[in-house]
Design a protein around this motif. Structure first.
Motif, PDB file in Angstrom:
ATOM      1  N   SER A 160      -0.569   2.233   6.778  1.00 44.26           N
ATOM      2  CA  SER A 160      -0.162   3.181   5.756  1.00 44.26           C
ATOM      3  C   SER A 160      -1.233   4.261   5.667  1.00 44.26           C
ATOM      4  N   ASP A 161      -0.935   5.305   4.938  1.00 42.79           N
ATOM      5  CA  ASP A 161      -1.875   6.397   4.820  1.00 42.79           C
ATOM      6  C   ASP A 161      -3.178   5.879   4.209  1.00 42.79           C
ATOM      7  N   GLN A 162      -4.250   5.979   4.924  1.00 46.57           N
ATOM      8  CA  GLN A 162      -5.607   5.590   4.520  1.00 46.57           C
ATOM      9  C   GLN A 162      -5.828   4.082   4.425  1.00 46.57           C
ATOM     10  N   PHE A 163      -4.935   3.283   5.010  1.00 46.53           N
ATOM     11  CA  PHE A 163      -5.166   1.834   5.093  1.00 46.53           C
ATOM     12  C   PHE A 163      -4.499   1.296   6.340  1.00 46.53           C
ATOM     13  N   ILE A 164      -5.303   0.669   7.207  1.00 45.33           N
ATOM     14  CA  ILE A 164      -4.777   0.039   8.413  1.00 45.33           C
ATOM     15  C   ILE A 164      -5.351  -1.362   8.489  1.00 45.33           C
ATOM     16  N   GLN A 165      -4.484  -2.332   8.718  1.00 45.74           N
ATOM     17  CA  GLN A 165      -4.925  -3.712   8.916  1.00 45.74           C
ATOM     18  C   GLN A 165      -4.213  -4.232  10.151  1.00 45.74           C
ATOM     19  N   PRO A 218      -0.427  -9.905   8.448  1.00 46.85           N
ATOM     20  CA  PRO A 218       0.515  -8.877   8.896  1.00 46.85           C
ATOM     21  C   PRO A 218      -0.171  -7.568   9.283  1.00 46.85           C
ATOM     22  N   PHE A 219       0.452  -6.872  10.219  1.00 48.44           N
ATOM     23  CA  PHE A 219      -0.008  -5.551  10.619  1.00 48.44           C
ATOM     24  C   PHE A 219       0.472  -4.560   9.569  1.00 48.44           C
ATOM     25  N   ILE A 220      -0.440  -3.779   9.009  1.00 45.77           N
ATOM     26  CA  ILE A 220      -0.116  -2.781   7.997  1.00 45.77           C
ATOM     27  C   ILE A 220      -0.683  -1.448   8.455  1.00 45.77           C
ATOM     28  N   TRP A 274       0.840  -1.192   0.000  1.00 38.21           N
ATOM     29  CA  TRP A 274       0.000   0.000   0.000  1.00 38.21           C
ATOM     30  C   TRP A 274       0.878   1.246   0.000  1.00 38.21           C
ATOM     31  N   PRO A 275       0.415   2.293  -0.636  1.00 40.56           N
ATOM     32  CA  PRO A 275       1.239   3.506  -0.724  1.00 40.56           C
ATOM     33  C   PRO A 275       1.368   4.226   0.616  1.00 40.56           C
ATOM     34  N   ARG A 276       2.444   4.958   0.745  1.00 44.50           N
ATOM     35  CA  ARG A 276       2.697   5.843   1.883  1.00 44.50           C
ATOM     36  C   ARG A 276       2.656   5.108   3.232  1.00 44.50           C
ATOM     37  N   ASP A 277       3.479   4.070   3.340  1.00 39.30           N
ATOM     38  CA  ASP A 277       3.626   3.383   4.625  1.00 39.30           C
ATOM     39  C   ASP A 277       4.111   4.348   5.688  1.00 39.30           C
TER      40      ASP A 277
END
Length: 188
Positions: free
Chosen positions: A182-187, A178-180, A96-99
């Motif tokens: 990034s800008d506008q995406f969190i998992q 996995p824990f992610i 995902w962009p902008r980690d």
């Protein structure tokens, strides 16, 4: 085009794509439309059809995270008056962009039965949903607790369990998920 192809090749037919728990252990590496073996491989994920006959029961993703997908690691863990503080770092980018490569974690032992944790970008203030939460004294740790917390350092994970029963209340330490952040995406 072969839907049963497992990509990328460094994971092909290896244990990294063979998740413990089988199809139900898969976490979608390509949420949204347009998943295909090539796009999946570009994200560093595995591509495999669901086991024969399994797909009709649940929607199993064809593109899923391998068990050793790069995530965050705990690089500093400090006991505080209120609970714990940690620094989490990502060594490789997510798809995902902008980690956000460095995160802060604060864990508050609020009361005997309530724990609160917050993961955030320490370098940039972000919008937070204005939720009303119970007030507590932030500089004082509740010392008599019916919960405990276990940190997994690499990949980062938190397991919170009830002391009196041993029941797991919250667990992010799941292989293949996995824990992610990034800008506008969190998992998580």
């Amino acid at each position: 085009h072969n839907d049963s192809l497992v990509l990328p090749l460094k994971y092909a037919n290896g244990a990294l794509c063979d998740l413990e728990g089988g199809d139900v252990a898969r976490f979608d590496c390509f949420p949204g439309q347009g998943a295909n073996p090539q796009e999946c491989a570009a994200r560093g994920c595995c591509w495999r059809q669901a086991s024969y006959g399994f797909r009709r029961y649940i929607d199993v993703p064809y593109c899923y995270f391998p068990s050793n997908y790069p995530s965050y690691s705990v690089t500093k863990l400090v006991s505080k008056d209120y609970g714990w503080s940690a620094v989490l770092t990502r060594s490789k980018p997510s798809p995902w962009p902008r980690d956000i490569n460095t995160l802060a974690l604060d864990v508050y032992f609020e009361t005997q039965t309530r724990i609160h944790f917050k993961i955030y970008d320490p370098s940039n203030a972000r919008y937070e949903v204005p939720l009303k939460t119970p007030q507590f004294e932030k500089n004082r740790r509740s010392t008599i607790n019916d919960y405990d917390i276990k940190f997994q350092k690499s990949p980062f994970g938190i397991t919170i369990f009830r002391k009196s029963t041993g029941a797991i209340l919250f667990d992010t330490a799941i292989a293949g998920a996995p824990f992610i952040f990034s800008d506008q995406f969190i998992q998580i």
